[in-house]
Design a protein around this motif. Structure first.
Motif, short mmCIF file in Angstrom:
data_model
loop_
_atom_site.label_atom_id
_atom_site.label_comp_id
_atom_site.label_asym_id
_atom_site.label_seq_id
_atom_site.Cartn_x
_atom_site.Cartn_y
_atom_site.Cartn_z
N ALA A 159 0.83 -1.22 0.00
CA ALA A 159 0.00 0.00 0.00
C ALA A 159 0.85 1.26 0.00
O ALA A 159 0.53 2.25 -0.68
CB ALA A 159 -0.93 -0.02 1.20
N GLY A 160 1.94 1.27 0.78
CA GLY A 160 2.79 2.46 0.82
C GLY A 160 3.39 2.78 -0.54
O GLY A 160 3.47 3.95 -0.94
N GLU A 161 3.83 1.77 -1.26
CA GLU A 161 4.39 2.00 -2.59
C GLU A 161 3.33 2.50 -3.56
O GLU A 161 3.60 3.35 -4.41
CB GLU A 161 5.02 0.71 -3.12
CG GLU A 161 6.31 0.31 -2.42
CD GLU A 161 6.96 -0.87 -3.10
OE1 GLU A 161 6.77 -1.04 -4.33
OE2 GLU A 161 7.67 -1.63 -2.42
N ARG A 162 2.13 1.93 -3.44
CA ARG A 162 1.05 2.38 -4.34
C ARG A 162 0.72 3.85 -4.08
O ARG A 162 0.52 4.63 -5.02
CB ARG A 162 -0.20 1.51 -4.13
CG ARG A 162 -0.04 0.12 -4.72
CD ARG A 162 -1.33 -0.66 -4.64
NE ARG A 162 -1.57 -1.13 -3.28
CZ ARG A 162 -2.76 -1.12 -2.68
NH1 ARG A 162 -3.81 -0.61 -3.30
NH2 ARG A 162 -2.90 -1.56 -1.46
N TRP A 163 0.66 4.23 -2.81
CA TRP A 163 0.38 5.64 -2.51
C TRP A 163 1.51 6.53 -2.98
O TRP A 163 1.26 7.63 -3.51
CB TRP A 163 0.18 5.81 -1.00
CG TRP A 163 -0.05 7.23 -0.61
CD1 TRP A 163 -1.23 7.90 -0.61
CD2 TRP A 163 0.95 8.18 -0.20
NE1 TRP A 163 -1.04 9.21 -0.23
CE2 TRP A 163 0.28 9.41 0.03
CE3 TRP A 163 2.32 8.12 -0.01
CZ2 TRP A 163 0.96 10.56 0.45
CZ3 TRP A 163 2.99 9.25 0.41
CH2 TRP A 163 2.32 10.45 0.64
N ALA A 164 2.76 6.09 -2.79
CA ALA A 164 3.89 6.92 -3.20
C ALA A 164 3.86 7.17 -4.71
O ALA A 164 4.21 8.26 -5.16
CB ALA A 164 5.21 6.25 -2.81
N ARG A 165 3.43 6.18 -5.48
CA ARG A 165 3.35 6.39 -6.93
C ARG A 165 2.31 7.44 -7.27
O ARG A 165 2.53 8.30 -8.13
CB ARG A 165 3.03 5.08 -7.63
CG ARG A 165 2.88 5.22 -9.14
CD ARG A 165 2.94 3.91 -9.84
NE ARG A 165 2.76 4.06 -11.29
CZ ARG A 165 2.90 3.08 -12.16
NH1 ARG A 165 3.25 1.87 -11.74
NH2 ARG A 165 2.71 3.28 -13.45
N LEU A 166 1.17 7.38 -6.60
CA LEU A 166 0.14 8.39 -6.85
C LEU A 166 0.63 9.78 -6.45
O LEU A 166 0.44 10.76 -7.18
CB LEU A 166 -1.14 8.04 -6.09
CG LEU A 166 -1.88 6.76 -6.49
CD1 LEU A 166 -3.11 6.59 -5.62
CD2 LEU A 166 -2.28 6.79 -7.96
N ALA A 167 1.23 9.87 -5.27
CA ALA A 167 1.67 11.18 -4.77
C ALA A 167 2.77 11.76 -5.64
O ALA A 167 2.79 12.97 -5.91
CB ALA A 167 2.15 11.05 -3.32
N THR A 168 3.70 10.93 -6.09
CA THR A 168 4.78 11.42 -6.95
C THR A 168 4.22 11.91 -8.28
O THR A 168 4.65 12.95 -8.80
CB THR A 168 5.81 10.31 -7.18
OG1 THR A 168 6.30 9.85 -5.92
CG2 THR A 168 6.97 10.82 -8.00
N ALA A 169 3.28 11.16 -8.85
CA ALA A 169 2.67 11.59 -10.11
C ALA A 169 1.93 12.91 -9.92
O ALA A 169 1.97 13.78 -10.80
CB ALA A 169 1.72 10.50 -10.62
#
Length: 891
Positions: free
Chosen positions: A374-384
């Motif tokens: 979940a943390g990696e998935r959120w980080a991808r959204l936030a970075t985008a």
């Protein structure tokens, strides 16, 4: 030794000033103004020329903070060249302002570093283009509100009238207009004599001066001015510039302003106030809850589009109707739905399929994304989100051609969006831990860092008396009126502007959208930056505030701002951003709720999930039941259609019973068991295949019932055998038609096996996320900077080194290529090989581009010369026939 002690060392041009810089200073210049390195200039003279072009100067001025811009504006109205003391007087006034005095060296250093100002403190020069843009003129009002000088305003006055003004002002007559204007300017520059002159002025005349002193400096008069105006005109305190138009000379305005170029100077950036304080643990928990909701929302959006989403409009993007449907499906307002759709698109999880009937669907990257923690998935959204230039807040507005801007459509890119998002989060990072910002102070800080266009282009601070002058001047007593400037509209910086103030208003809106989007995405919680949000932008840990309260403050409970705010973190490189995003994901993971492996079945054919479910359980439950409500707990409802959907996916009744028994903390209710058994008993009793399609059933009575039903008329059914019906429609339409009649048919393959309608999602071909639209050339990295500086230095050496022509060669003027005959060129190169000398050559490449180079020849053979090229810092081979000539470098 300073330039004051050694005037000969003072640079005579911007190119000479750049030539005296070290590599670190040049790298800082090219990093702050990347347009200067695209393409790499051949030498420092070309770099200076490019730094003085209008487009580059406008771009540099637009990136100055308010006080540095005010410093440049003051230099534009100062002498050319000006001294540091003169500049300080214009900024701090006659009384002096300690804050201005302390901040001015840094502002001046910034202007020097960006090559907008050059020269020593005794000879400060603003680059010519910047002076033209910022200096006051009738066509280009100055933000200072100052008008032209006495010499500029009086250039068109007749010599006799000038002498009359001198006499009335108590000055001796002169022999020419130039000396007369100089004498009048000297009077206005002398504080004592100017004070004595103003002491004699009638109060009504002083009131007129007060109307014009802070700008606009122009006014209108009638052919017969009132006595108060006549008194000013006779003494040169107002000078005519055109029939019916007068101006307040710059020297007079500065004397009335006590020497200040600006009404208000802002040497210190306004602090970002904290409007409320929350416990850091509460901030992180709230942000984590929002982050989980963001992940669930994106998954729900793309699950809804599994079998192919809405159609792509001909002009691109989602239709208004499809956006409304998406908003209803997500149970959010339409602007919020547009944000989630654009976020999935920016992260590369959503795209168009590119087919003839083009539709939106999830990309293959979505399946990979779902399997990550979940943390990696959120980080991808936030970075985008941080890097995206697409701006969802613009959805529904109209573009320059009056077309509605649609979600996923063209026209939503705003190059300033990433910078504004990063600055907002960076300023939040400067607050104490758990502090939410006051939006007004945050916007004020952003406006100081990037002043609105009105502050950059003209008009000055508005006078309380300022109003636009009427087309015809009033009679007598109303003979002067302040107006917004001289004839003509200001031009600077119309380049690329979408309208007056439009871009400045967009920046404020971007800041407000950033605050709202960061809260929805879980970067902030209760308005305060979370610990994982702080890690996302590479900010250091937040300072702890002295306030030790454990309860959140109310909306109006402001924190004291005596704390020292932490330095604002700089923008990150792509590699640094990836590292920061990974760290943010690791911080977020422990804050997210653990997935559950069970639900609570209830007798009313519902199941309650008290938290997030493990993915296999959630996927299966999503097939077997319909979501009835969402929130802290999700409620699923079992219906005949949902159970049939699970059976179509290949599950048997026994499988469903076993699944529910294994994952329910409560016994399986009898109504639910009966529902599953009842639907399963009828499921597959009818078989549909391709004839175009057919229906077969072992019970011919059922087929008779279908044929007798009026609703079957559109299916084109006919009996082929006692147990088989043929249809004109395709199998999919036949399935839907029979299900609408209340039957539960199953599809079968050509071999007669039941087709399992698994929930396999439709995917687009591999797609890359949309590329952000850059705000000008990209900032060069250190490797490119080092290579560019080396090339510029070598090119500058080639263009400026003293040259000793080879015998028989024609003399060359500075900047021209050397010219020698083929024999002289060959002889010069061969001699240089023997003596290890360095030569200056002219070279024309295959495209016809001419350049000059400094080389050390190694060998000459076969019509080629191999040499170490100091310009390129490498060994190269040149055809002799492309060398225009050679010259020796003088000792």
């Amino acid at each position: 030794m300073s330039t004051e002690e050694n005037p000969a060392a003072a640079p005579r041009s911007l190119a000479e000033a750049l030539r005296g810089r070290d590599d670190v200073s040049l790298a800082a210049l090219l990093r702050s103004r990347p347009d200067l390195i695209t393409p790499v200039p051949t030498d420092l003279t070309q770099l200076a020329t490019r730094a003085g072009t209008r487009a580059s100067v406008v771009r540099a001025l637009e990136r100055l903070d308010r006080f540095t811009l005010q410093t440049a504006q003051a230099l534009a109205v100062a002498s050319d060249p000006a001294t540091y003391d003169e500049l300080l007087g214009l900024m701090a006034g006659d009384d002096g302002d300690p804050a201005v005095s302390a901040a001015l060296p840094h502002a001046l250093g910034t202007l020097r570093a960006q090559a907008l100002v050059w020269g020593g403190d005794d000879r400060l020069r603003l680059v010519r283009t910047a002076r033209e843009l910022l200096a006051p003129s009738p066509q280009h009002p100055s933000p200072t509100g100052l008008g032209p000088t006495v010499r500029e305003a009086g250039a068109g006055i007749s010599p006799g009238r000038i002498q009359e003004i001198l006499a009335t002002a108590g000055l001796p007559s002169t022999h020419d207009s130039v000396s007369a204007l100089n004498a009048l300017a000297g009077l206005f520059d002398d504080p004592e004599r100017m004070s004595a002159l103003l002491d004699q002025a009638p109060s009504e005349s002083v009131e007129v001066l007060e109307r014009l002193v802070w700008g606009p400096p122009y006014g209108q008069v009638t052919a017969d001015p009132a006595p108060r105006l006549r008194w000013l005109l006779d003494r040169g305190l107002l000078l005519p510039t055109a029939p019916g138009t007068v101006v307040l000379p710059r020297e007079v305005a500065l004397r009335l302003r006590a020497g200040r170029a600006h009404r208000t100077t802002e040497p210190v950036p306004p602090p970002v106030e904290a409007s409320a304080a929350h416990r850091p643990q509460m901030v992180d928990a709230t942000a984590a809850g929002q982050a989980y909701t963001a992940l669930a929302t994106v998954e729900e959006l793309l699950k809804d589009w599994h079998e192919g989403g809405p159609a792509v409009l001909r002009a691109g993007g989602l239709s208004v109707r499809d956006l409304k449907r998406t908003a209803v499906a997500l149970d959010v307002p339409e602007p919020v739905a547009a944000f989630w759709v654009e976020l999935a698109y920016a992260a590369g999880l959503l795209a168009s399929d590119g087919e003839a009937d083009e539709r939106y669907a999830a990309t293959p990257a979505y399946d990979e994304w779902r399997e990550r923690p979940a943390g990696e998935r959120w980080a991808r959204l936030a970075t985008a989100w941080l890097a995206a230039t697409r701006t969802p807040g613009l959805v529904g507005e109209r573009d320059a051609k009056d077309r509605t801007l649609s979600a996923l459509g063209p026209g939503l890119d705003r190059s300033a969006a990433p910078e504004v998002r990063h600055r907002v989060l960076a300023l939040l990072a400067g607050l104490p831990e758990g502090a939410a910002p006051d939006a007004g102070s945050l916007l004020a800080r952003l406006r100081w860092e990037r002043p609105p266009r009105a502050d950059r282009t003209g008009g000055g601070a508005p006078s309380p008396y300022a109003r636009r002058a009427p087309a015809q001047p009033a009679e007598g007593t109303r003979g002067v009126a302040a107006r917004t400037g001289g004839p003509g509209a200001p031009e600077y910086p119309a380049d690329g502007a979408s309208g007056a103030g439009g871009e400045d208003d967009l920046r404020s809106r971007l800041a407000r959208w950033t605050l709202a989007e960061a809260e929805m995405l879980g970067v902030t919680g209760r308005g305060a930056l979370s610990s994982h949000g702080r890690a996302l932008i590479g900010a250091p840990p937040a300072p702890r505030h002295a306030d030790t309260r454990t309860e959140p403050a109310g909306p109006g409970d402001k924190l004291p701002v005596h704390h020292r705010q932490t330095p604002v973190p700089p923008a990150l490189s792509p590699a640094e951003q990836a590292t920061a995003a990974a760290a943010a994901g690791r911080l977020l993971d422990p804050l997210l709720p653990e997935p559950l492996d069970h639900v609570l079945l209830q007798a009313d054919l519902t199941a309650v999930a008290p938290g997030p479910l493990e993915r296999p359980l959630a996927d299966m439950l999503g097939v077997l039941a319909d979501v009835e409500s969402k929130g802290g707990a999700t409620v699923y409802r079992f219906t005949p259609a949902s159970v049939r959907r699970a059976l179509d996916a290949g599950q048997s009744a026994a499988d469903l019973h076993a699944f529910l028994a294994a994952h329910s903390r409560t016994p399986v209710p009898q109504p639910l068991a009966y529902l599953i058994d009842d639907v399963a008993r009828r499921h597959g009793h009818l078989r549909v295949g391709a004839a175009s399609s057919y229906v077969r059933c072992d019970d011919d009575a059922v087929l008779n019932e279908i044929l007798a039903d009026r609703r079957a008329a559109g299916l084109g059914l006919r009996r082929l055998a006692p147990t088989v019906l043929a249809a004109r429609t395709d199998p999919a339409a036949l399935l839907e038609g029979l299900r609408a009649m209340g039957f539960a048919p199953a599809a079968e393959s050509a071999e007669g096996d039941v087709l399992i309608a698994r929930a396999d999602a439709y995917r687009t071909p591999p797609r890359t996320p949309p590329e952000p639209v850059p705000d000008g050339p990209p900032v060069p990295d250190d490797t490119l900077l080092a290579a560019a500086i080396r090339a510029v230095r070598a090119g500058d050496l080639a263009s400026t080194a003293p040259r000793r022509p080879v015998a028989g060669a024609a003399d060359t003027a500075p900047g021209e290529l050397p010219r020698t005959t083929a024999a002289e060129t060959l002889a010069g190169l061969q001699a240089a090989v023997l003596t290890n000398d360095t030569l200056w050559i002219g070279y024309v490449n295959a495209e016809g581009g001419a350049s000059q180079r400094v080389i050390a020849p190694i060998r000459v053979e076969g019509g080629f010369v191999t040499a170490y090229d100091h310009t390129a810092d490498e060994v190269r081979t040149y055809p002799l026939h492309r060398i225009t000539g050679v010259a020796e470098i003088a000792e």
